[in-house]
Design a protein around this motif. Sequence first.
Motif, PDB file in Angstrom:
ATOM      1  N   ASN A 113       1.012  -1.127   0.193  1.00 37.01           N
ATOM      2  CA  ASN A 113       0.423  -0.293   0.084  1.00 37.01           C
ATOM      3  C   ASN A 113       0.477   1.300  -0.123  1.00 37.01           C
ATOM      4  OD1 ASN A 113      -2.258  -1.444  -0.273  1.00 37.01           O
ATOM      5  ND2 ASN A 113      -2.772  -1.673   2.099  1.00 37.01           N
ATOM      6  N   ILE A 114       2.022   1.181   0.572  1.00 34.76           N
ATOM      7  CA  ILE A 114       2.850   2.310   0.563  1.00 34.76           C
ATOM      8  C   ILE A 114       3.694   2.783  -0.115  1.00 34.76           C
ATOM      9  CG2 ILE A 114       5.276   2.916   1.416  1.00 34.76           C
ATOM     10  CD1 ILE A 114       4.777   1.733   3.634  1.00 34.76           C
ATOM     11  N   VAL A 115       3.544   1.390  -1.648  1.00 29.50           N
ATOM     12  CA  VAL A 115       4.186   1.986  -3.052  1.00 29.50           C
ATOM     13  C   VAL A 115       3.024   2.289  -3.159  1.00 29.50           C
ATOM     14  CG1 VAL A 115       5.237   0.973  -5.378  1.00 29.50           C
ATOM     15  CG2 VAL A 115       5.812  -0.172  -2.569  1.00 29.50           C
ATOM     16  N   ILE A 116       1.885   1.860  -3.569  1.00 30.16           N
ATOM     17  CA  ILE A 116       0.880   2.162  -4.269  1.00 30.16           C
ATOM     18  C   ILE A 116      -0.035   3.855  -3.847  1.00 30.16           C
ATOM     19  CG2 ILE A 116      -1.562   1.725  -4.641  1.00 30.16           C
ATOM     20  CD1 ILE A 116      -1.009  -1.032  -4.399  1.00 30.16           C
ATOM     21  N   GLN A 123       7.466  12.491  -9.151  1.00 27.03           N
ATOM     22  CA  GLN A 123       8.136  12.898 -10.747  1.00 27.03           C
ATOM     23  C   GLN A 123       9.226  12.310 -10.601  1.00 27.03           C
ATOM     24  OE1 GLN A 123       6.675  15.600 -11.829  1.00 27.03           O
ATOM     25  NE2 GLN A 123       4.941  15.464 -10.255  1.00 27.03           N
ATOM     26  N   MET A 124       9.245  10.922 -12.238  1.00 30.53           N
ATOM     27  CA  MET A 124       9.853  10.486 -12.164  1.00 30.53           C
ATOM     28  C   MET A 124       9.279   9.357 -13.639  1.00 30.53           C
ATOM     29  SD  MET A 124       8.849   6.999  -9.406  1.00 30.53           S
ATOM     30  CE  MET A 124      10.096   5.781 -10.661  1.00 30.53           C
ATOM     31  N   LYS A 129       8.095   4.342 -13.384  1.00 33.22           N
ATOM     32  CA  LYS A 129       6.519   4.842 -12.072  1.00 33.22           C
ATOM     33  C   LYS A 129       5.742   3.406 -12.225  1.00 33.22           C
ATOM     34  CE  LYS A 129       4.691   9.055 -11.126  1.00 33.22           C
ATOM     35  NZ  LYS A 129       4.137   9.590 -11.341  1.00 33.22           N
ATOM     36  N   THR A 130       4.382   3.423 -13.248  1.00 32.48           N
ATOM     37  CA  THR A 130       3.831   2.319 -14.100  1.00 32.48           C
ATOM     38  C   THR A 130       4.461   0.693 -13.250  1.00 32.48           C
ATOM     39  OG1 THR A 130       2.900   3.639 -15.363  1.00 32.48           O
ATOM     40  CG2 THR A 130       2.025   1.340 -15.579  1.00 32.48           C
ATOM     41  N   GLN A 190      -2.414  -5.613 -17.380  1.00 36.69           N
ATOM     42  CA  GLN A 190      -1.838  -4.447 -17.899  1.00 36.69           C
ATOM     43  C   GLN A 190      -0.621  -4.084 -18.242  1.00 36.69           C
ATOM     44  OE1 GLN A 190      -5.442  -1.506 -18.039  1.00 36.69           O
ATOM     45  NE2 GLN A 190      -4.711  -0.769 -19.225  1.00 36.69           N
ATOM     46  N   HIS A 191      -0.127  -3.799 -16.836  1.00 43.98           N
ATOM     47  CA  HIS A 191       1.316  -3.081 -17.079  1.00 43.98           C
ATOM     48  C   HIS A 191       2.356  -3.779 -16.513  1.00 43.98           C
ATOM     49  CE1 HIS A 191      -1.368   0.350 -17.696  1.00 43.98           C
ATOM     50  NE2 HIS A 191      -2.103   0.057 -16.692  1.00 43.98           N
TER      51      HIS A 191
END
Length: 500
Positions: A113-116, A123-124, A129-130, A190-191
């Motif tokens: 959850n911290i990551v999400i 800004q990267m 990021k995806t 998907q990603h």
Amino acid sequence: MKHIFLFVLAGVMFTSCKKFLAEEPNSFLAPENYYKTAEDAFIALTGAYDALGSGSETFIARRLQYLTWYASDEALAPTLAAQKPLDEFSYVADNGDVSRVWNNMYAAINASNIVINRVAGIQMNDSLKTQYLAEAHFLRALCYFYGVRLWGDLPLVIIEVKALSEVDIARSPVGDIYGQIITDLEYAGQHLAPTNQNGRARKGAAKALLAKVYLTRASSVAAQAGDYQQCADLCTEVIAMPQHELLADYEKAIGAEDEFNRESLFEWQGDRTLISSGEHSIFGAFSLPRGMFVIPGQTASDGGSIACEIPYFNKYPDDDYRKECTFYTSGPDKDGNTVTWQQLSVPYPSPAKKYIDKTATTRDAGAFSGNFVVLRLADVYLMKAEALNEISGPTTEAYDMINAIRERARNRDGVNPSATPADLEGLTKETFRDAVLEERVLELGFEGHRWFDLVRTKRLVQTIKAIHPEYPVEDKHLLFPVPANEILLNPKIKQNPEWK
């Protein structure tokens, strides 16, 4: 669950994950001063992976297997007194292993959850990021999928916990948990890229896990029309991916010296060099045959903690190649004389071959213990066979799936193929269903699937009673009890039926 989030209030701690992280992060970093750069995002992601298992103790590294191996017909714990209640179905709601798995699972969920929640605002590079977000969605889904099968209804936490009041919530229904798992895995599928660094999620893993989710939901209280078809379609997609293939030799499909091969979809990586944080797998060391000296430097007290139930071992035909690739049945004693498993000080078959690096030259547990393979392609073949059979009986394609697995076993290592196991044919829908479940025993033994298979097919009680009629196993054991301490800390959480 409440007490496991206390660390959040004092600042977030990330541990070093030397599996795929080149630089060690700082030990303690306040959230308001963090999550600003791509490096911060990567360290956060590393923390999510690390939460799956650390120090050979937590979650996938050890305790999850205690729950699911010992509480099935697969394994027993001859030398571990604390785990005997799991094996004998005398465990209660304050069982230490049940509590550890619950706590560690939610710690891993919070790390995801911290990551999400945090990385989305950094800004990267958008593509990177995806990718990181997709990996975190996969990890969260994996945790909740374990949890919904172990406990049923769960507190559904999809935000970073910053205050204890945020975890004073009731359990959400199974259907809602599955809905969140599916949403996460659809995003991940998907990603995620088709390839990734070893030990990290990729597209095939997300789609295969989603197939297993649909297959499991199909026989649950949350079943929906089309679950089996969704499973079959996803399996077809994964099997067609050029990044994955069934290896020609079953022995190479799983093992410490063959990690991250083309059949593997996702593995929890246990370092084979002990480091200061002690991250390594215990499966090889604990499943050694005690009294059979198959590893250089092995001592008389090694092994015997994870042993195979004899009726489960007897399911393997003697001439099935998978039997010799899974078990040590004979070997040298301390004097160099050949002994069989019946002559051991702990006289049970040893399933150590899937977790011991047979090329190891050291006794160090961290040097010869292998990864825990969460998903591999053979499982996908068998899931597709099962789903197709549930849709319309044993079709030609369903036979193709299960017979591909049997043909690989029959070909052995390419030298001196055998007639066993022969291809299946002429089965009814019911007998094909039974055949797939038994094939999963032989193909996926000691890979973490048996308890879940017995529960989702409603066969746990009858299977245990058949080999241990004296055990007090009953329908309540299709779910584990919510840890007693969680109910004391959060009065909104109610216990599973028939548990006290």
